[in-house]
Design an enzyme around this catalytic site. Structure first.
Site, mmCIF file in Angstrom:
data_model
loop_
_atom_site.group_PDB
_atom_site.id
_atom_site.type_symbol
_atom_site.label_atom_id
_atom_site.label_comp_id
_atom_site.label_asym_id
_atom_site.label_seq_id
_atom_site.Cartn_x
_atom_site.Cartn_y
_atom_site.Cartn_z
ATOM 1 C CE1 TYR A 53 -4.151 -1.648 -0.159
ATOM 2 C CE2 TYR A 53 -3.022 -3.236 1.244
ATOM 3 C CZ TYR A 53 -4.072 -2.898 0.414
ATOM 4 O OH TYR A 53 -5.048 -3.830 0.148
ATOM 5 C CG ASN A 87 -11.881 3.899 -8.131
ATOM 6 O OD1 ASN A 87 -11.845 2.700 -8.365
ATOM 7 N ND2 ASN A 87 -12.264 4.798 -9.026
ATOM 8 C CB VAL A 88 -8.673 3.069 -2.005
ATOM 9 C CG1 VAL A 88 -9.574 1.902 -1.631
ATOM 10 C CG2 VAL A 88 -7.510 2.597 -2.873
ATOM 11 C CG ASP A 89 -8.489 7.155 -6.858
ATOM 12 O OD1 ASP A 89 -9.272 8.122 -6.931
ATOM 13 O OD2 ASP A 89 -8.613 6.138 -7.572
ATOM 14 C CG HIS A 104 -14.122 -1.183 -1.816
ATOM 15 N ND1 HIS A 104 -14.065 -1.548 -3.153
ATOM 16 C CD2 HIS A 104 -15.247 -1.767 -1.319
ATOM 17 C CE1 HIS A 104 -15.104 -2.321 -3.444
ATOM 18 N NE2 HIS A 104 -15.830 -2.467 -2.360
ATOM 19 N N GLY A 169 -16.625 2.728 -15.474
ATOM 20 C CA GLY A 169 -15.348 2.052 -15.262
ATOM 21 C C GLY A 169 -15.341 0.959 -14.233
ATOM 22 C CB SER A 171 -16.407 -5.609 -14.031
ATOM 23 O OG SER A 171 -16.255 -5.924 -12.652
#
Length: 228
Positions: A53, A87-89, A104, A169, A171
């Site tokens: 990470y 997303n974790v950004d 998440h 973006g 699935s």
């Protein structure tokens, strides 16, 4: 003002140059996902997990929001926009979006292993031996496989109020995030933007599939929704 709920996945961040990390055989940078993204993996080899990470965090700090992120900010001038991201950004926030829920977790935050509530900002590497104020090791503020998704109920409540649902973006194969589409009101218009869309038209009668990448598809859809 109508409510637009946007579900985003790795595809929107990949176009900023952020690696998705999972390759065709399911490995994350050569590691089995359970080695680097599960409580058991952290227990077995915390140094490996922390460095995995740390690398992701360093990369995140070197990239920038793209035109898809910026188009969603423009959309917010005309609608009440909630973004629910896998997303974790922090690219949505850096672009200027004001209502972002991270299902998440967040890469630029850390937390104590002793409490899911002891969360704080963290832009630096996390090392073995780094402790919280109570003396416990700290870890990335990421929801790992096998852990509860604490913000799922909030995400469901937001989705239930959607007048439009936009999926970008992702699935729609990773649960529980993929189940959110089931909580949209019947006949809610759904827009699915992905260069290789896996979603089926049978979801409801109001599905529009846009087979484009996020940087091209999102600005086009936003222009349409705001009447430009």
């Amino acid at each position: 003002m109508k409510n637009i709920v946007v579900l985003t996945g790795a595809g929107i961040s990949a176009e900023s140059g952020l690696k998705t990390f999972r390759d065709a055989n399911g490995l994350w940078e050569g590691h089995d996902v359970m080695e680097v993204a599960s409580p058991q993996g952290f227990h077995n080899n915390p140094q490996l997990v922390l460095e995995f990470y740390n690398q992701r965090r360093r990369q995140l700090l070197s990239v920038y929001p793209n035109q898809a992120h910026l188009a969603l900010v423009e959309l917010e001038k005309h609608y009440n926009v909630h973004i629910i991201t896998q997303n974790v950004d922090d690219l949505h926030e850096r672009a200027g979006s004001s209502q972002v829920l991270h299902l998440h977790g967040e890469l630029l935050k850390a937390r104590s292993i002793a409490s899911t509530d002891d969360v704080f900002a963290c832009k630096n590497d996390i090392l073995l031996g780094d402790k919280c104020k109570k003396g416990y090791q700290i870890r990335p503020h990421i929801v790992w496989f096998g852990e509860a998704v604490p913000l799922l109920e909030d995400a469901i409540t937001i989705t239930e109020k959607a007048d439009y649902l936009i999926i970008i973006g992702t699935s729609m194969q990773v649960y529980p995030a993929a189940s959110l589409i089931d909580f949209a009101k019947t006949n809610t218009p759904i827009f699915f933007i992905d260069p290789k869309p896996a979603i089926k038209g049978a979801v409801n009668g109001n599905l529009t599939v846009i087979s484009e990448n996020a940087v091209k598809g999102v600005p086009t859809l936003v222009a349409s929704l705001i009447g430009k």
